[in-house]
Design an enzyme around this catalytic site. Structure first.
Site, mmCIF file in Angstrom:
data_model
loop_
_atom_site.group_PDB
_atom_site.id
_atom_site.type_symbol
_atom_site.label_atom_id
_atom_site.label_comp_id
_atom_site.label_asym_id
_atom_site.label_seq_id
_atom_site.Cartn_x
_atom_site.Cartn_y
_atom_site.Cartn_z
ATOM 1 N N GLY A 26 41.908 32.602 43.349
ATOM 2 C CA GLY A 26 41.108 32.063 44.386
ATOM 3 C C GLY A 26 39.863 32.808 44.502
ATOM 4 N N PRO A 62 42.947 25.940 44.481
ATOM 5 C CA PRO A 62 42.193 25.239 45.128
ATOM 6 C C PRO A 62 41.648 25.747 46.370
ATOM 7 C CG PRO A 62 44.478 25.049 45.650
ATOM 8 C CD PRO A 62 44.582 25.754 44.269
ATOM 9 N N THR A 63 40.447 25.743 46.374
ATOM 10 C CA THR A 63 39.671 26.210 47.701
ATOM 11 C C THR A 63 38.680 25.452 48.345
ATOM 12 O OG1 THR A 63 37.859 27.140 46.291
ATOM 13 C CG2 THR A 63 39.814 28.722 46.674
ATOM 14 N N GLY A 76 46.049 37.560 45.690
ATOM 15 C CA GLY A 76 45.775 39.159 45.563
ATOM 16 C C GLY A 76 45.254 39.518 44.019
ATOM 17 N N ARG A 126 42.490 33.393 61.487
ATOM 18 C CA ARG A 126 41.614 34.435 60.819
ATOM 19 C C ARG A 126 40.773 34.992 61.684
ATOM 20 N NH1 ARG A 126 41.594 29.687 56.265
ATOM 21 N NH2 ARG A 126 43.948 29.792 55.820
ATOM 22 N N ASP A 135 50.270 33.151 42.874
ATOM 23 C CA ASP A 135 48.864 33.620 43.158
ATOM 24 C C ASP A 135 49.081 34.309 44.433
ATOM 25 O OD1 ASP A 135 48.834 32.637 45.840
ATOM 26 O OD2 ASP A 135 47.776 30.657 45.094
ATOM 27 N N THR A 172 50.335 21.615 49.262
ATOM 28 C CA THR A 172 50.479 22.712 49.654
ATOM 29 C C THR A 172 51.128 22.608 51.019
ATOM 30 O OG1 THR A 172 48.276 23.390 49.018
ATOM 31 C CG2 THR A 172 48.867 24.557 50.880
ATOM 32 N N HIS A 205 48.838 31.984 50.068
ATOM 33 C CA HIS A 205 47.781 31.570 50.578
ATOM 34 C C HIS A 205 46.755 32.745 50.567
ATOM 35 C CE1 HIS A 205 46.590 27.357 52.028
ATOM 36 N NE2 HIS A 205 45.361 28.211 52.167
HETATM 37 C C1 LIG Z 1 37.957 30.344 50.688
HETATM 38 C C2 LIG Z 1 39.581 30.102 50.471
HETATM 39 C C3 LIG Z 1 39.679 28.609 50.669
HETATM 40 C C4 LIG Z 1 40.842 28.043 50.436
HETATM 41 N N1 LIG Z 1 41.308 26.870 50.583
HETATM 42 C C5 LIG Z 1 42.413 26.246 50.100
HETATM 43 C C6 LIG Z 1 42.989 24.940 50.366
HETATM 44 O O1 LIG Z 1 41.971 24.169 50.910
HETATM 45 N N2 LIG Z 1 43.962 24.311 49.797
HETATM 46 C C7 LIG Z 1 44.983 25.443 49.454
HETATM 47 O O2 LIG Z 1 46.070 24.663 48.955
HETATM 48 N N3 LIG Z 1 44.575 26.662 49.266
HETATM 49 C C8 LIG Z 1 43.548 27.195 49.738
HETATM 50 N N4 LIG Z 1 42.988 28.528 49.600
HETATM 51 C C9 LIG Z 1 44.279 29.415 48.913
HETATM 52 C C10 LIG Z 1 44.184 29.384 47.501
HETATM 53 O O3 LIG Z 1 44.749 28.379 46.980
HETATM 54 C C11 LIG Z 1 45.289 30.617 46.804
HETATM 55 O O4 LIG Z 1 46.324 30.229 47.239
HETATM 56 C C12 LIG Z 1 44.721 31.978 47.251
HETATM 57 O O5 LIG Z 1 43.206 31.985 47.384
HETATM 58 C C13 LIG Z 1 45.115 32.804 46.347
HETATM 59 O O6 LIG Z 1 44.927 34.216 46.598
HETATM 60 P P1 LIG Z 1 43.484 34.946 46.078
HETATM 61 O O7 LIG Z 1 42.221 34.370 46.804
HETATM 62 O O8 LIG Z 1 43.821 36.524 46.359
HETATM 63 O O9 LIG Z 1 43.228 34.505 44.430
HETATM 64 C C14 LIG Z 1 41.996 28.882 50.066
HETATM 65 C C15 LIG Z 1 41.690 30.410 49.414
HETATM 66 C C16 LIG Z 1 40.374 30.744 50.038
HETATM 67 C C17 LIG Z 1 40.233 32.408 49.534
#
Ligand SMILES: Cc1cc2nc3c(=O)[nH]c(=O)nc-3n(C[C@H](O)[C@H](O)[C@H](O)COP(=O)(O)O)c2cc1C
Length: 397
Positions: free
Chosen positions: A343, A90-91, A322, A177, A320, A168, A289
């Site tokens: 993500g 989810p992003t 990285g 950030r 998840d 979450t 995250h």
């Molecule tokens: C741009 C972005 C937005 C994100 N938004 C959410 C979100 O709305 N809800 C959530 O549970 N996690 C969010 N995440 C975390 C991702 O669900 C996930 O845990 C994480 O991206 C995994 O790491 P990775 O980006 O290295 O694959 C977000 C991550 C990114 C990169």
């Protein structure tokens, strides 16, 4: 003069051979502020770097002379076949990277036969996504101070037939950030330098922003004051909704309220995983995250063996943070993970080429998983196990 090594960063995302190269293409395609939003980790970005470094601490010991002509990267997740052990994470704000970014990502996931998880802060309503895109839909839930929002989302996701609800747990105290923040004078107000950079991306303006205007937080729009509904204004408002009052009683309540698969995301301690399993959760998502929350945090890979030992028999252990290579995914599955959420990797694809770019990202990862299986002497993910890995990873609780 000798040519130096250089990643491709041109216009044609199809030429990207790896996620790193898709990232280079994405970096050129979208304005700096949008790229930084995806890229940025919390504070000194120690967690983000550590997430990547951790994979190098696990090394493969392949089996020789095994016929792997019949191999495949498919798996079973919650009783249903998936094309690869992947879930699109989810992003929020996907609409900033590509027009109707949530729909584009969900379509790419459906084409690859893997689940797509929609964020609470998506730019499309959960009902619209389910109606428009086939495949497996999961709904991510942020519990905001006003629980009426969660009740609304849970009821709507149930009605729309979502397969899973993903709570979450690691963002109610919002990560700082700094590199992202430096692009703004104040939340939602870009610096002059960034405004000029936006002007240097006319194609992004034309293709992503112009057709529908700046994306809105559609899922929670009914609960926001009118002036905070656009994502630009909302970024200033939403952190105020994230109140740190989340507790295990909320999981108990969700278990009663949600009839299908329930996962808790942001777990890193085996004792927390055990508690989630005892409360009837169907899965945990080990996550920091993607390094965007607590800086100086363990990598989920470090704690994965201990969590699998604690709850692997009772519930799915998804991981998840990285993951950029199929080899990373194979290492996680070898340590007992049921699947990996991605993500940034798929977001780079989305930013580089919309739905087709996201498909390309998933295809790169699935192709790498398949190749690594073959090189390890395995015909399926089921043959993976810790014996194929040597580790100096540490944590053995
Ligand atoms: C741009 C972005 C937005 C994100 N938004 C959410 C979100 O709305 N809800 C959530 O549970 N996690 C969010 N995440 C975390 C991702 O669900 C996930 O845990 C994480 O991206 C995994 O790491 P990775 O980006 O290295 O694959 C977000 C991550 C990114 C990169």
């Amino acid at each position: 003069m000798a040519l130096s090594r250089k990643l491709y960063a041109g216009r044609d995302f199809r030429r990207a051979l790896s996620i790193a190269e898709l990232r280079a293409v994405a970096r050129r395609r979208v304005p700096h502020f949008a790229f930084e939003y995806v890229e940025c980790g919390a504070e000194d970005e120690v967690t983000s770097r550590w997430n990547r470094e951790m994979f190098e601490r696990f090394r493969f010991i392949p089996r020789a002379l095994v016929n792997t002509t019949a191999r495949h990267p498919r798996t079973t997740l919650f009783g249903r076949e998936a094309g690869a052990p992947l879930v699109v994470a989810p992003t929020a704000m996907n609409g900033m990277l590509a027009r109707r970014g949530d729909v584009a990502l969900a379509r790419a996931a459906a084409a690859a036969g893997i689940p797509f998880c929609l964020s609470t802060f998506s730019n499309v309503r959960l009902e619209a996504l389910a109606a428009e895109v086939g495949g497996r839909h999961w709904m991510q839930l942020y519990l905001l101070g006003d629980r009426a929002i969660a009740r609304d989302i849970v009821a709507r996701a149930d009605q729309a037939g979502y397969e899973a609800l993903v709570l979450t747990t690691d963002a109610n105290v919002f990560g700082f950030r700094e590199w992202d923040r430096r692009n703004y004078l104040a939340p939602g107000r870009l610096t002059l330098r960034n405004l000029l950079d936006v002007a240097r991306h006319p194609r992004w303006l034309y293709e992503v922003m112009m057709p529908d205007g700046f994306p809105r937080f559609e899922n929670v729009a009914d609960f926001l004051p009118p002036e905070a509904r656009s994502a630009r204004a909302g970024v200033a408002y939403l952190p105020r909704l994230l109140v740190p009052d989340l507790a295990w009683q909320d999981v108990e309540w969700l278990r009663r309220a949600w009839p299908r698969k329930l996962l808790v995301k942001g777990i890193l301690d085996p004792a927390d995983a055990r508690r989630a399993a005892e409360l009837g959760c169907d899965g945990v998502v080990l996550s920091n995250h993607g390094g965007r929350q607590l800086d100086g945090c363990v990598s989920p890979m470090e704690v994965l063996p201990a969590v699998v030992a604690a709850v692997g028999e009772r519930c799915a252990v998804i991981v998840d943070s990285g993951f950029r290579r199929g080899a990373d995914v194979v290492k996680a599955v070898a340590l007992g993970a049921s699947a990996v959420m991605v993500g940034a990797a798929t977001l780079y694809g989305l930013a580089a080429g919309g739905e087709a770019g996201a498909r390309h990202a998933i295809a790169i990862l699935a192709g790498e998983i398949d190749r690594v299986l073959g090189q390890l002497g395995c015909n399926s993910l089921e043959e993976l196990g810790p014996a194929l890995l040597r580790t100096d990873a540490g944590d053995r609780r």
